[in-house]
Design a protein around this motif. Sequence first.
Motif, mmCIF file in Angstrom:
data_model
loop_
_atom_site.group_PDB
_atom_site.id
_atom_site.type_symbol
_atom_site.label_atom_id
_atom_site.label_comp_id
_atom_site.label_asym_id
_atom_site.label_seq_id
_atom_site.Cartn_x
_atom_site.Cartn_y
_atom_site.Cartn_z
ATOM 1 N N TRP A 42 5.742 1.244 -7.312
ATOM 2 C CA TRP A 42 5.008 2.566 -8.223
ATOM 3 C C TRP A 42 6.452 2.285 -9.191
ATOM 4 O O TRP A 42 6.273 2.322 -10.194
ATOM 5 N N GLN B 172 6.618 -0.432 -11.795
ATOM 6 C CA GLN B 172 6.014 -0.072 -12.920
ATOM 7 C C GLN B 172 6.057 0.621 -13.958
ATOM 8 O O GLN B 172 5.520 0.514 -14.902
ATOM 9 N N PRO C 142 -4.182 -1.117 -5.849
ATOM 10 C CA PRO C 142 -4.939 -2.484 -7.144
ATOM 11 C C PRO C 142 -5.702 -1.397 -7.828
ATOM 12 O O PRO C 142 -5.306 -0.949 -8.917
ATOM 13 N N GLU C 143 -6.578 -0.690 -7.210
ATOM 14 C CA GLU C 143 -7.338 -0.286 -8.141
ATOM 15 C C GLU C 143 -6.477 1.280 -8.264
ATOM 16 O O GLU C 143 -6.685 2.179 -9.203
ATOM 17 N N ASN D 185 -3.257 1.993 -8.984
ATOM 18 C CA ASN D 185 -2.670 0.907 -10.260
ATOM 19 C C ASN D 185 -3.306 1.631 -11.466
ATOM 20 O O ASN D 185 -2.826 1.495 -12.319
ATOM 21 N N GLU D 186 -4.010 0.667 -11.324
ATOM 22 C CA GLU D 186 -4.985 0.279 -12.745
ATOM 23 C C GLU D 186 -5.826 2.244 -13.564
ATOM 24 O O GLU D 186 -5.911 1.778 -14.425
ATOM 25 N N PHE D 187 -6.116 2.815 -12.221
ATOM 26 C CA PHE D 187 -6.435 4.476 -12.573
ATOM 27 C C PHE D 187 -5.085 5.242 -13.090
ATOM 28 O O PHE D 187 -5.391 5.919 -14.157
ATOM 29 N N ARG E 168 -2.808 3.582 -14.504
ATOM 30 C CA ARG E 168 -2.106 3.006 -15.908
ATOM 31 C C ARG E 168 -2.588 3.822 -16.800
ATOM 32 O O ARG E 168 -2.207 4.112 -17.976
ATOM 33 N N LYS E 169 -3.932 4.038 -16.474
ATOM 34 C CA LYS E 169 -4.892 4.740 -17.983
ATOM 35 C C LYS E 169 -5.201 5.361 -18.381
ATOM 36 O O LYS E 169 -4.750 5.835 -19.549
#
Length: 371
Positions: free
Chosen positions: A118, A121, A359-360, A362-364, A366-367
């Motif tokens: 984390w 990123q 993965p999911e 991380n995408e959450f 980021r958004k």
Amino acid sequence: MLARLAATATAAAALALPVAVAVPAAAQPVTPGTVTATRPLPPEHLIPGSASGTAISYRTLGPHDRPALSTGAVFVPSGEPPPGGWPVISWAHGAVGIADSCAPTVSGRIGGPYLGRWLSQGYAIVATDYVGLGTDGLHPYLDGRSEAHAVIDMVRAARAVEPSLSDRWITLGQSQGGLAAMVAATLAETHAPELDYRGTIALGVPSNIENLAALGGPLFPPLPLEGTTVFIAYALAGLRATDPGVDVDSYLSDRGKAVLTQVEELCYAEAADTIGSTSIGELFSRQVDEPLLRELREMLAVPVRGYDRPLFVGQGLFDTIVPSPLTFKLVADLALAGQKFTFRTYPQGHLETMLASEPEANEFARKVLTR
């Protein structure tokens, strides 16, 4: 008792290492998030990839919203912060124990490679120990409001000592921390309105335990789960210490009293080995009744309303610590209450789900943190 004193001395000695901020006790305000002391973490305690790591002692709210002290740590990525500062992830850890020596900032087991990914990123990581882990008193394990306040106030404290942090933040919690993260989600905007709370990721959330508490007693049925007796003993020991108005000992067998005394000094792996095959039923001398049930409901209940920001809930289908049927009931209750959330399941066990969900999750993150 000697082990307890030694653990307390270890934590106190750790906080006595080079201090960057130390406010005299008489001058300390009680505002949640107020920093009372800081110290640099030793290199071996840093999350991989950290540019720096600082341990913090700070004000927060404990059981029954009483003023309390917590500790935690803040980690900053390498490089220059983006405009507005590093977005913040407030990490809520899973069960480690209730003794001071189990506190992540004391043991150094703060997050490892998982949090390092984390950090890589571009997120700053702030990680509370929770009230009573490394501070006065016993940790009130699974007291949702106490843990949630520590998670929120950790962000305030971290921003006070690290100016490169943004006011944008989310909470990420696993297991015990999943409960803390979900309660924090319902308190964040009112408890810390000056921060820009964006959402929550909650994994392996222990829920609906309060609905099973009424079964507590000598005839409690055996459960095909891992660590349940230790977790129940932690919760009862914390309640016994923080709410003496409830006579927890009056419900316990001699074996139960001995187990609670043991777990006050043992971190999770040691406690599991020591307690062995002791069942939940063996802890009790009589059936639990309303005085204890009322306190357990207040401690353990996961709110099913109040989620005004995005929420991600992840659950392992083969989880033998937090069984999936309890989480299915939680998400059904959330849906019936009209809450909006994302729910994902994984064909994994308890800790493995934390990794499988990356993965999911991380995408959450980021958004919600870049919108």
